[in-house]
Design a protein around this motif. Structure first.
Motif, PDB file in Angstrom:
ATOM      1  N   LYS A  11       8.635  -0.265  -6.763  1.00 43.84           N
ATOM      2  CA  LYS A  11       8.189  -1.622  -6.443  1.00 43.84           C
ATOM      3  C   LYS A  11       9.054  -2.158  -5.291  1.00 43.84           C
ATOM      4  N   LYS A  53      -2.257  -4.091  -8.085  1.00 46.82           N
ATOM      5  CA  LYS A  53      -2.189  -2.636  -8.215  1.00 46.82           C
ATOM      6  C   LYS A  53      -0.740  -2.169  -8.338  1.00 46.82           C
ATOM      7  N   VAL A  54       0.137  -2.705  -7.511  1.00 52.94           N
ATOM      8  CA  VAL A  54       1.541  -2.310  -7.563  1.00 52.94           C
ATOM      9  C   VAL A  54       2.170  -2.741  -8.873  1.00 52.94           C
ATOM     10  N   GLU A 105       6.110   3.583  -1.893  1.00 51.27           N
ATOM     11  CA  GLU A 105       6.950   4.780  -1.914  1.00 51.27           C
ATOM     12  C   GLU A 105       7.657   5.000  -0.580  1.00 51.27           C
ATOM     13  N   LYS A 164       0.778  -2.996 -11.748  1.00 55.92           N
ATOM     14  CA  LYS A 164       0.305  -2.158 -12.852  1.00 55.92           C
ATOM     15  C   LYS A 164       0.771  -0.708 -12.738  1.00 55.92           C
ATOM     16  N   SER A 165       1.256  -0.314 -11.578  1.00 60.29           N
ATOM     17  CA  SER A 165       1.629   1.081 -11.366  1.00 60.29           C
ATOM     18  C   SER A 165       2.989   1.381 -11.994  1.00 60.29           C
ATOM     19  N   THR A 166       3.252   2.648 -12.176  1.00 61.54           N
ATOM     20  CA  THR A 166       4.550   3.081 -12.701  1.00 61.54           C
ATOM     21  C   THR A 166       5.480   3.530 -11.576  1.00 61.54           C
ATOM     22  N   GLY A 167       5.032   3.398 -10.342  1.00 59.12           N
ATOM     23  CA  GLY A 167       5.818   3.850  -9.205  1.00 59.12           C
ATOM     24  C   GLY A 167       6.819   2.810  -8.745  1.00 59.12           C
ATOM     25  N   ASP A 175      -8.454  -2.749  -0.183  1.00 57.83           N
ATOM     26  CA  ASP A 175      -7.072  -2.456   0.181  1.00 57.83           C
ATOM     27  C   ASP A 175      -6.597  -3.263   1.379  1.00 57.83           C
ATOM     28  N   ARG A 197       0.820  -1.216   0.000  1.00 62.47           N
ATOM     29  CA  ARG A 197       0.000   0.000   0.000  1.00 62.47           C
ATOM     30  C   ARG A 197       0.852   1.263   0.000  1.00 62.47           C
TER      31      ARG A 197
END
Length: 267
Positions: A198, A190-191, A140, A193-196, A181, A137
């Motif tokens: 890992k 979700k992680v 970052e 698929k994200s661009t942030g 969540d 969750r």
């Protein structure tokens, strides 16, 4: 190492609570132990307890203080009762506490790094679930997370009729848990698929553990995603001899920075 039992007030929980904190101390003259530190802000491991335990348990059942001494790693061990690290449907807001308030309070009291690359989380059983939930969750905030015999398939867990009233107090309607969540399978997707960022994940479970089937389901699901998972299994049950061995493996696995020069103590 310095060991601190810290009692403090939580605004989120509206109660007094506690945590144990291990802080690095560079030492040479301490018999049987050499501690080190890598600067004024320490990398930190948030170490989470299981369902029937509290913030004292890792110190009482393992040698975690001795294991982290040569690593220059701080350890924060909070108490969350039987909350599954969740803002409970009927109870306290332990997710908000563990994910937001606790790190802020700990950094205000102690010289702990706030950098993502120096923040890690690990736990056993319920705490393994909490560790992965924190990292997935908040990728970052955490560079790595480790689950030891984790209750990772929470959707399957809430179907246990014997504990259904307790789980409903924690999560509410079981049907709403899937895809929420609080569902690690959903969070992993979700992680992925994200661009942030890992987080790195480490997962282990004994093959005779009652949570072994849950761990296999999560492992197999996770391996289909473009995420990094280190998985290990060996004979073992849900007990402290296994967790004492595996927390040492977790400490070996953690991506601790090696580019800093340690501060050494003097006899």
């Amino acid at each position: 190492m310095a060991l601190i039992h810290c009692d403090f007030f939580s605004e989120v929980l509206d109660i007094s609570t506690a945590m144990y904190v291990i802080l690095p101390q560079p030492t040479q003259g301490q018999i049987g132990l050499k501690g080190r530190s890598f600067g004024t802000k320490h990398p930190v491991l948030y170490l989470l307890h299981g369902l029937s335990d509290d913030h004292t348990i890792w110190l009482r059942r393992t040698s975690i203080e001795r294991y982290v001494a040569p690593l220059g790693l701080a350890v924060v061990m909070p108490a969350v009762n039987r909350s599954f690290y969740t803002d409970m449907e009927r109870g306290y807001r332990y997710w908000t506490f563990i994910s937001q308030e606790l790190p802020e309070i700990a950094r205000s009291f102690f010289p702990l790094s706030g950098e993502r690359e120096e923040n890690f989380v690990a736990g056993l059983s319920m705490g393994g679930y909490g560790a992965f939930k924190l990292a997935l969750r908040h990728p970052e905030k955490f560079a790595a997370a480790a689950s030891l015999s984790g209750a990772l398939d929470i959707v399957s867990r809430v179907r246990d009729e014997a504990r259904q009233p307790e789980f409903e107090n924690i999560f509410g309607d079981p049907q709403k848990l899937i895809g929420s969540d609080n569902d690690l399978f959903h969070l992993a997707q979700k992680v992925a698929k994200s661009t942030g960022p890992k987080p790195l994940l480490y997962q282990c479970c004994g093959t005779e553990d009652f949570l072994y089937p849950d761990n296999i389901r999560f492992r197999d699901f996770f391996r289909r995603l473009p995420l990094a998972l280190t998985y290990e299994e060996e004979p073992g049950t849900h007990e402290w001899g296994y967790w004492d061995r595996k927390i040492q493996r977790v400490l070996e696995w953690l991506p601790l920075r090696k580019d800093s020069q340690p501060v050494t103590g003097h006899p």
